[in-house]
Design a protein around this motif. Sequence first.
Motif, short mmCIF file in Angstrom:
data_model
loop_
_atom_site.label_atom_id
_atom_site.label_comp_id
_atom_site.label_asym_id
_atom_site.label_seq_id
_atom_site.Cartn_x
_atom_site.Cartn_y
_atom_site.Cartn_z
N UNK A 142 0.84 -1.19 0.00
CA UNK A 142 0.00 0.00 0.00
C UNK A 142 0.88 1.25 0.00
N UNK A 143 0.34 2.40 -0.39
CA UNK A 143 1.15 3.63 -0.33
C UNK A 143 1.60 3.94 1.10
N UNK A 144 2.79 4.49 1.21
CA UNK A 144 3.30 4.91 2.52
C UNK A 144 2.62 6.21 2.93
N UNK A 145 2.44 7.11 1.96
CA UNK A 145 1.89 8.43 2.23
C UNK A 145 2.79 9.48 1.59
N UNK A 146 3.55 10.17 2.42
CA UNK A 146 4.49 11.17 1.89
C UNK A 146 5.92 10.63 2.05
N UNK A 147 6.68 10.72 0.97
CA UNK A 147 8.07 10.27 0.97
C UNK A 147 8.99 11.47 0.80
N UNK A 148 10.04 11.55 1.60
CA UNK A 148 11.06 12.59 1.45
C UNK A 148 12.23 12.04 0.65
N UNK A 149 12.70 12.82 -0.33
CA UNK A 149 13.81 12.38 -1.19
C UNK A 149 14.96 13.38 -1.04
N UNK A 150 16.04 12.94 -0.40
CA UNK A 150 17.18 13.84 -0.15
C UNK A 150 18.35 13.36 -0.99
N UNK A 151 18.87 14.27 -1.83
CA UNK A 151 19.84 13.81 -2.82
C UNK A 151 21.15 14.56 -2.80
N UNK A 152 22.14 14.02 -3.51
CA UNK A 152 23.48 14.59 -3.57
C UNK A 152 23.71 15.43 -4.83
N UNK A 153 24.95 15.85 -5.01
CA UNK A 153 25.28 16.77 -6.11
C UNK A 153 25.97 16.10 -7.29
N UNK A 154 26.24 14.80 -7.19
CA UNK A 154 27.06 14.18 -8.25
C UNK A 154 26.24 13.77 -9.48
N UNK A 155 25.07 13.14 -9.24
CA UNK A 155 24.12 12.78 -10.31
C UNK A 155 22.77 13.33 -9.86
#
Length: 476
Positions: A142-155
Amino acid sequence: MTQATLQTSTTAEELLAAVEAADNGRDILNPATGELVGRAPAHTVADLETAVQRAVDSQQGWGALSDEERCDRLMKAADAVEAAAEPLAQLLSREQGKPLNGPNARFEVGACSAWLRATASFELNEETLVDDGETHAVINYRPIGVVGAIGPWNWPMMITIWQIAPALRMGNAVVVKPSEYTPLSVLALVHVINTVLPDGVLNVVSGEGDVGAALSTHEAVGKIMFTGSTTTGKKIIEASAGTVKRLTLELGGNDAGIVLDDADPKAIAEDLFWGAFINTGQTCAALKRLYVPDAIYDEVCAALVEVAEQMPMGVGLEEQNVLGPLQNKAQFDIVDRLVNAAKASGARVLTSGEPDYDAPGYFYPTTLVADIDPDNPLVVEEQFGPALPIIRYTDLDEAIAQANALDVGLGSSVWSSDRDRAREVAARIQAGTVWINKHGGVDPRIPFGGIKGSGYGLEFGVEGLKALGVPQVISG
Ligand code: NDP
């Protein structure tokens, strides 16, 4: 900006204008030239609150769509990225520094649409666990709800897609927090994708570390997808405890490659080179230490030097270049310190190792270092740049032990003319993935993730979809 203008005449300048800060922005400079690329909005924790609320509000409608409808939107998102591919690549090149050509900016934008399509094409159905006449048990995600996506600077674009595509497919809304070094690329990518998504489903907040920290403690956020340093990953683990968040952590590594004595040096040299120097070495699963047997050591070194000398490094927008600058000064300093440590120890520098400190841009020339001690800092610390240590070995068991000695384990590789022998060696290496006769060849169909300090959780493929859902068993 409408989807029609994106498809026909969008330029990098138009994309920039659509996402740049109106005022109070932060200057983003091209790491190859020092020129101003644009001004990133300096979003705050209050802006994050607004974005999370938008995500919460929109998630129910998005989650209620059928899987087919969401896949259709992902396919349309892939079309939109493809339509804006060249301006996206130009902006990425200017902000991140990577060249347009080679396995760099155009390649990265191409990977974004490929990953969107692949993620929309995997089959994930209800799975029957037990059906023996007495018990009928099934599992669904089932859906989790809200997902946070924290990313880097290389790609920055590709990793954002790796995080958001499965999250969206599984019925979640997303809040993205890009690296403060490369916010414009991610803002532009999200802008393009949002032309085909319902409002509020995909949000981006271009703040600094405090915004990432607030996202990882937010009680309305059910999961964090994180790619970056092990240090920040550990902070996110701690921050997630209060709300028992789900986490997928891709924390980089120090990938070993082991060449076996039956390998053909000339045949493997170019793949070895790109395994190490893709994105000018700034890749989590790049080859970062190469173990080569005494019997073919000199030939492998010579073949690598020959390849290295053919690969032009320079400003990303100049079409001939395939290697670029380090993305930021801090990363330049790490590479410089590690190469200097290698030189000071008496290791043999085969190519360069001599940056021009007065020239514009954070260029560190392609550096191959031979006859280096297995415990030299350039071997045991992650360089994340264009400097490859080549370690000589005589005993394969010892080389495997050295490959396994570090507290990280993302990728690794074995190079041999005998695939069965390579597989036997591969099984003894402690890493989430062991490639044979290639390094870093990620594939949207094949799960990818680290062990030890490289993090946990799998991305890609059906396993990657499951990681963006809440498993629910119905048994009776
Ligand atoms: P970080 O781990 O510091 O940053 C990655 C992301 O995390 C950024 O968006 C950053 O935001 C955010 N962030 C920072 N602090 C927090 C926090 N407390 N809570 C939540 N999010 C936070 O990586 P760096 O960019 O500083 O790179 C450092 C090293 O990490 C490199 O030298 C390299 O070795 C490794 N690295 C590994 C990568 C990989 O692909 N696995 C990619 C990039 C780097 P902000 O940028 O605003 O601080």
